[in-house]
Scaffold this motif. Sequence first.
Motif, PDB file in Angstrom:
ATOM      1  N   PRO A  77      12.034  23.147 -11.528  1.00 48.39           N
ATOM      2  CA  PRO A  77      12.029  21.875 -10.797  1.00 48.39           C
ATOM      3  C   PRO A  77      11.800  22.094  -9.300  1.00 48.39           C
ATOM      4  N   GLU A  78      10.893  21.322  -8.728  1.00 51.04           N
ATOM      5  CA  GLU A  78      10.651  21.336  -7.280  1.00 51.04           C
ATOM      6  C   GLU A  78      11.011  19.955  -6.745  1.00 51.04           C
ATOM      7  N   LYS A  79      10.838  19.770  -5.436  1.00 50.44           N
ATOM      8  CA  LYS A  79      11.309  18.524  -4.828  1.00 50.44           C
ATOM      9  C   LYS A  79      10.604  17.294  -5.410  1.00 50.44           C
ATOM     10  N   TYR A 121       0.832  -1.205   0.000  1.00 48.67           N
ATOM     11  CA  TYR A 121       0.000   0.000   0.000  1.00 48.67           C
ATOM     12  C   TYR A 121       0.869   1.258   0.000  1.00 48.67           C
ATOM     13  N   VAL A 122       1.968   1.220   0.733  1.00 50.59           N
ATOM     14  CA  VAL A 122       2.885   2.368   0.784  1.00 50.59           C
ATOM     15  C   VAL A 122       3.543   2.562  -0.587  1.00 50.59           C
ATOM     16  N   VAL A 123       3.923   1.467  -1.215  1.00 51.91           N
ATOM     17  CA  VAL A 123       4.543   1.545  -2.539  1.00 51.91           C
ATOM     18  C   VAL A 123       3.570   2.186  -3.534  1.00 51.91           C
ATOM     19  N   SER A 124       2.323   1.784  -3.459  1.00 48.95           N
ATOM     20  CA  SER A 124       1.327   2.255  -4.432  1.00 48.95           C
ATOM     21  C   SER A 124       0.950   3.718  -4.256  1.00 48.95           C
ATOM     22  N   HIS A 125       1.114   4.260  -3.051  1.00 49.39           N
ATOM     23  CA  HIS A 125       0.547   5.582  -2.799  1.00 49.39           C
ATOM     24  C   HIS A 125       1.541   6.603  -2.240  1.00 49.39           C
ATOM     25  N   SER A 126       2.822   6.278  -2.281  1.00 48.36           N
ATOM     26  CA  SER A 126       3.778   7.258  -1.758  1.00 48.36           C
ATOM     27  C   SER A 126       5.119   7.107  -2.483  1.00 48.36           C
ATOM     28  N   ASN A 127       5.974   8.059  -2.272  1.00 46.00           N
ATOM     29  CA  ASN A 127       7.367   7.955  -2.726  1.00 46.00           C
ATOM     30  C   ASN A 127       8.231   8.807  -1.788  1.00 46.00           C
ATOM     31  N   ARG A 128       9.536   8.688  -1.923  1.00 44.99           N
ATOM     32  CA  ARG A 128      10.432   9.333  -0.952  1.00 44.99           C
ATOM     33  C   ARG A 128      10.296  10.850  -0.944  1.00 44.99           C
ATOM     34  N   ALA A 170       7.074  13.323  -9.605  1.00 42.23           N
ATOM     35  CA  ALA A 170       8.077  12.247  -9.530  1.00 42.23           C
ATOM     36  C   ALA A 170       7.385  10.933  -9.174  1.00 42.23           C
ATOM     37  N   GLY A 171       8.146   9.894  -9.053  1.00 41.42           N
ATOM     38  CA  GLY A 171       7.556   8.580  -8.760  1.00 41.42           C
ATOM     39  C   GLY A 171       7.363   7.813 -10.053  1.00 41.42           C
TER      40      GLY A 171
END
Lengths: 166, 644
Positions: free
Chosen positions: B515-517, B27-34, B546-547
């Motif tokens: 470019p932003e973070k 679930y974290v992989v699908s809905h978030s990134n660093r 990103a992502g």
Amino acid sequence: MTKGRPILAIATLMAVAALPLMVAPASGQQLSDRAKQVGHKFMCMCGCSQVLTECNHVGCSVSASMLKELNQSLATGGTEESITQAFLQEFGTQVYAEPPKSGFSLVAWVMPTFYLVVGALVVIFVISRWRKRPAIEPAARVSGTSHVSPELLQRSREQAARDTED
Amino acid sequence: MATCGLIFVATFSLEYLFFTDNFSIAYVVSHSNRDLSAFYKIAALWSGMEGSLLFWSFLLAVYVISVLIAYRNKNGELMPYVGMVMAGVQLFFLALNNFVESPFKALAASGANGAMNYVARADGNGLNALLQYPEMVIHPPNLYSGYTGFTIPFAFALGALLARYPGEKWIHLTRKWTMIAWMFQSLGILLGAHWAYAVLGWGGYWGWDPVENASLLPWLTGTAFLHSVMMQEKRGMMKVWNVWLVIWTFLLCLLGTFLTRSGVVSSVHAFAQSNIGPWFVGFMGLTLVVCFGAYLKNRDYLASENQLDSVVSRESSFLFNNLLFLVACIAVLSGTLFPVFSEWFTGSRISVGPPYFNRVNTPIGLLILFLTGVGPLLAWRKTSTESLKRNFGWPLIISVAVGAVAFALGFRAFFSVICLILCIFVASTILLEFYRGSKVIRARSGAPLAACVIDLTMRNTRRYGGYIIHMGMVFVFIGLTGAAFNRDIQKGMRVGQTMQIGPYTWVLQTTDTKPEKNYTAHRMLVEVLRDNKPMMMLFPEKRRFAGNNQENGTMVAIYSTLKEDLYVVFAGIDPETQMPVIHAFLNPLVKWIWFGGVVVVFGTLVALLPNRRAVLVLAGSPKPAIEPLPNVLTPSVTLREGHD
């Protein structure tokens, strides 16, 4: 403050609020008014679930070609009916922005009115039935031997208290 | 209590996994990134099916704990039943969380020897671009708080039915909870509309999408319930109706979730779909069976004291009010489901788009608006002709006069003119009601009018809070009226080129990329001129996030005033000409909708406050002895007019 002033103030407030509404609608910029009017009756078939004239996908080939077809058809004397038939053949019934007023789709249009009319009749029936119900027996009020239960009396008192609060 | 505690632990654990970038959890992989900001990592919790179901359980747990604490030593006959119903609903969502859609599934891959090994990704796919907008952090919690909040009045209604608990009492106990749920639902709907306006970039705020409709359905029945409970409180009427109204409101909350999450109807807003449909159908069926069984068993206890003196009375207005809300609800529901029905009966799916909903609901909405002005000023039992003249004379004159002026000025849109007249009528009745009450207080105290208005409101928060809510709805209707006059233009533009809408000239000044973070912004700088005089700069942009999903998001630039919104979207690059495409809108009166929403919420908060005078009297003086009433069951003093 005199009696008329608050009313004048309210009227002024309302008039100010209404002013922006006086803006007259402008004609379309790229599509003709007629094209906008007709185009508003169809959905864009790119999957965006938007009305054809409101699809905001840049480069949406579907809406562009549909609008082009619509414009061309209107320019060559095509009617709304002929455009509808052409789109129906091409995309099926999902192209409608609103159900047609014929066949099974008529149900969608009739039902809200039906609910409203039937509901209104039910409400009128309920009101007339409630009005016919007799008020609580007046004889019991004046006689010395009331058969009113303490609970009912208490509830009446509470109700009176509630109803008379500011 | 223990269950609620464990749900809290589960919810905060999932948030912890997001904040620690634990990409071994699917679930974290699908809905978030660093690179996702902390702000949006909070929102990632409810961005997918599994998390949103857990979040639902979490909010319900908050409500359950609050109810249990609030009534821990009270209503001993009722609370076990209420607790049982709440636990039943909680159990259903926990079953979904544990056995159908768990947010804690770990990623695994088969190793060399065929065994499954846990694995972790280096980074996640990122959050859906449409959800990376500040309102997405507050809109879903509000809407879900509304949905879950209606569980409480439902639990009380069903609990009271099972326990044969006195009708007025459970209604009284649940009034605040219903208002809280209704307030959250209202706020959630408005925030969702604002999000759609500011993010989707199509220039509108309400598209009658199935997800939007699903949120509106329980709001409509909930609003009807909030009005009809007064009949039960004041007159002991409509007991059966109220029980079923709150049951249907709860079922519509479930139905909305089912419709939007099961894929039965397609929606641009459905960010989480799966195969939980049959579970919801089963639970709704079970709920209906239990409610119907309880009703059949104990319906004698719901016998009402329905008796009416006059057609022109508050009671009648409430009946028509309920009818209109119900018809609106059924019309929206049947329109939403019509594509499914048409496919069943004819084999072809017929779309039902915004034009249909607007056409059907506009007259109903206007009738509701009319009753908003009329209903509160009718007296219970019977309204005299004198009272009608006193309460409606001036508002009628003012509203018709403004309507006539509008017509004389060339304002011809039929429904808009009617809406304008009704808005002014309702607003006038409300303002006059405040003025009259304040005038009486000022005559006694000599205080300034504004202080008297506050004093008046605080003396009967429920009544005057209700008026404030009605005023908020008037503002919302004023805003909705403006939609008839929206104008827009879309054009591919080179730097320096212009386009015109109404009195405004739009000039594309520059474009750049920044470019932003977590994204790269492709920005336009659009200058707006009026009569060749510079007014402002607007900065619409496209964001490439990103992502792994690499999605695009839109940031609309809006300059908003009470008169109109200047709304500009950088719609993208034309693939043929390679020119940036600017879509500009001139949308009158939109700000009134958001302002009206704020007023509605404020009014609800006021209505939730206790009456000031009651507190002072109870604290400062001994309880007066109750004078024995004569043997009169129907107090004549209830003929007092204009009461809440």
